[in-house]
Motif scaffolding. Structure first.
Motif, short mmCIF file in Angstrom:
data_model
loop_
_atom_site.label_atom_id
_atom_site.label_comp_id
_atom_site.label_asym_id
_atom_site.label_seq_id
_atom_site.Cartn_x
_atom_site.Cartn_y
_atom_site.Cartn_z
N LYS A 154 38.56 41.15 34.75
CA LYS A 154 38.56 39.77 35.29
C LYS A 154 39.89 39.44 35.94
O LYS A 154 39.95 38.70 36.92
CB LYS A 154 38.27 38.77 34.17
N TRP A 155 40.95 39.96 35.37
CA TRP A 155 42.29 39.62 35.83
C TRP A 155 42.65 40.36 37.10
O TRP A 155 43.21 39.81 38.03
CB TRP A 155 43.29 39.94 34.69
N TRP A 156 42.32 41.67 37.13
CA TRP A 156 42.81 42.52 38.23
C TRP A 156 41.75 42.91 39.25
O TRP A 156 42.05 43.11 40.42
CB TRP A 156 43.46 43.80 37.67
N ILE A 157 40.53 43.07 38.80
CA ILE A 157 39.52 43.62 39.72
C ILE A 157 38.72 42.50 40.40
O ILE A 157 38.51 42.51 41.62
CB ILE A 157 38.53 44.55 38.98
N ALA A 205 32.76 44.96 27.05
CA ALA A 205 33.47 43.71 26.79
C ALA A 205 34.97 43.92 26.59
O ALA A 205 35.78 43.06 26.95
CB ALA A 205 32.89 43.03 25.56
N GLU A 206 35.34 45.11 26.06
CA GLU A 206 36.79 45.35 25.83
C GLU A 206 37.55 45.39 27.14
O GLU A 206 38.70 44.94 27.22
CB GLU A 206 37.04 46.68 25.10
N VAL A 251 28.25 50.12 38.15
CA VAL A 251 27.39 50.05 36.97
C VAL A 251 27.92 51.01 35.90
O VAL A 251 28.07 50.63 34.72
CB VAL A 251 25.92 50.39 37.33
N ILE A 252 28.23 52.23 36.33
CA ILE A 252 28.71 53.23 35.35
C ILE A 252 30.02 52.75 34.71
O ILE A 252 30.14 52.68 33.49
CB ILE A 252 28.92 54.61 36.04
N VAL A 253 30.98 52.39 35.55
CA VAL A 253 32.29 51.97 35.03
C VAL A 253 32.14 50.70 34.18
O VAL A 253 32.75 50.57 33.12
CB VAL A 253 33.30 51.75 36.18
N GLY A 254 31.28 49.78 34.64
CA GLY A 254 31.08 48.51 33.92
C GLY A 254 30.52 48.75 32.53
O GLY A 254 30.94 48.12 31.56
N LEU A 255 29.55 49.67 32.43
CA LEU A 255 28.95 49.95 31.13
C LEU A 255 29.97 50.63 30.21
O LEU A 255 30.03 50.35 29.01
CB LEU A 255 27.71 50.83 31.29
#
Ligand code: ASP
Length: 399
Positions: free
Chosen positions: A30-33, A23-24, A15-19
């Motif tokens: 999407k490609w690597w994780i 969007a950038e 959640v922390i890393v995602g926030l």
């Protein structure tokens, strides 16, 4: 460190890393994780059909007689139905109090694209496999269960030395499945992180805000149902304190929460109900696969909340009769819901249609469905665990 603590840390980190990434960061994520998350899911999915098939056959052969099977089957389905109806009632009550969508100025978006809900008899029809290998290849759980039931009963009826050979084979097969699942679960913290990160980065907090009341209703309703109904069942029937119960369920709840799939959580649910909650192998291997496909209390609760939400948004008053209709169709629809992500949304269409609510409402729900799915799937599998404890105890007393 305990595995579920590690999984929880992974969840918070995602959640922390995602926030932060937002969007950038999404293309990179999407490609690597995201593929790493998918690999983890695939590892779990890989075990669904083998574990259901092997352990269900073992479950039935260890019951030893078909009368016992009928008794346990009837009890299990009965409790499943009652808890599901209670779940919808809780959904209504919570939504009635919080009032999601009341006075909202939503304008219905474009007509949502949803698949048509299956006709209820079709659900029963599809349960009988015409070609069991085909059903297994497609990971269709319900026909696989029916096939395993027949094979199990067949082995019991053959009996004697010849049956002995097969019983040993299936028993060893089930054991191997549990070992593999244990190995896969060691990777869960990484899997969970990689699965949640894209969801958080993509949706961010802003998308969730307007529909926060619906999310709140489903989250509160699910918590009430899990704590009020399930932990009471586990306490009264199995003598487990709520802390014990939720500790025993925590890993599979995390898997359900992150994968949104009861089927994906099933292997871990079976392992932990046996090892941590003391449910016998014969009971867990019968009750849990059945529950993962038939018993969807979280989905039912969500249907209660969402129908009231749609009624509020479109200003269509929902009378008592219509609410009863939601309970009835919601219970049936939850039985027909597959244990895969997003399946409940399709079945919601059936419920809305039956009570005459505008189907456009689905578009509103669809935007946040993934979040709702997390909560409802978590409750779906917790209910299966609680019922397995009840059946386990009642069978001890019956024996
Ligand atoms: N995702 C849910 C499950 O697997 C089903 C649903 O969509 O309600 O239990």
């Amino acid at each position: 460190m305990n595995l579920s603590v590690k999984i929880f840390i992974a969840l918070v980190l995602s959640v922390i890393v995602g926030l932060i990434a937002g969007a950038e960061g999404l293309p990179f994520i999407k490609w690597w994780i995201a593929p790493i998350g998918t690999m983890f899911i695939n590892l779990i999915k890989m075990m669904i059909v083998p574990v259901v098939f092997f352990s269900l056959v073992v479950g039935i052969t260890s019951l030893g007689d078909t009368k016992k099977l009928g008794r346990i089957g009837a009890k299990t389905v009965g409790i499943y139905l009652v808890t599901t109806a209670i779940a919808i009632a809780i959904g209504f009550a919570v939504a009635g109090i919080i009032g999601p969508g009341v006075g909202s100025d939503f304008v219905a978006g474009q007509q949502p694209k949803v698949k048509e809900a299956p006709y209820i008899m079709q659900v029963f029809l599809d349960m009988i496999p015409t070609n069991p290998i085909d059903s297994m290849a497609k990971a269709a759980i319900l026909p696989t269960i029916v096939f395993a039931l027949f094979i199990g009963v067949g082995i019991v009826k053959v009996g004697g030395e010849r049956a002995e050979l097969l019983i040993k084979f299936f028993d060893a097969g089930a054991e191997v499945c549990y070992k593999v699942i244990g190995m896969v679960m060691e990777l869960a913290p990484y899997g969970v992180f990689c699965l949640l990160l894209p969801v958080v980065a993509q949706n961010g907090p802003k998308v969730l805000l307007p529909l926060l009341t619906v999310i709140a209703c489903v989250a509160v309703g699910c918590t009430i149902h899990a704590v009020g109904v399930y932990s009471t069942m586990a306490r009264v029937f199995g003598g487990h304190s709520p802390v014990d119960f939720f500790k025993g369920m925590s890993e599979q709840m995390m898997i359900a929460f992150t994968t949104c799939s009861s089927a994906a959580a099933l292997p871990v649910n079976m392992k932990n109900c046996q090892e941590k909650l003391g449910v016998s192998r014969e009971i867990s291997s019968f009750v849990l696969p059945l529950g993962a496909t038939l018993n969807m209390d979280g989905t039912a609760l969500y249907m209660g909340v969402c129908s009231l939400f749609v009624a509020n948004v479109y200003g269509v008053p929902l009378g008592f009769d219509q609410m009863m209709m939601v309970v009835l169709t919601g219970t049936l629809a939850s039985i027909g819901t597959a244990g895969v992500p997003g399946a409940g949304l399709i079945m919601l269409a059936m419920v809305l249609q039956t009570v005459g609510l505008p189907l456009e409402g689905l578009a509103l729900v669809a935007g946040i469905d993934r979040v709702l799915d997390m909560f409802r799937t978590c409750v779906n599998i917790t209910g299966d665990g609680a019922v397995s404890i009840v059946i386990n105890e009642s069978e001890k007393n019956a024996a």
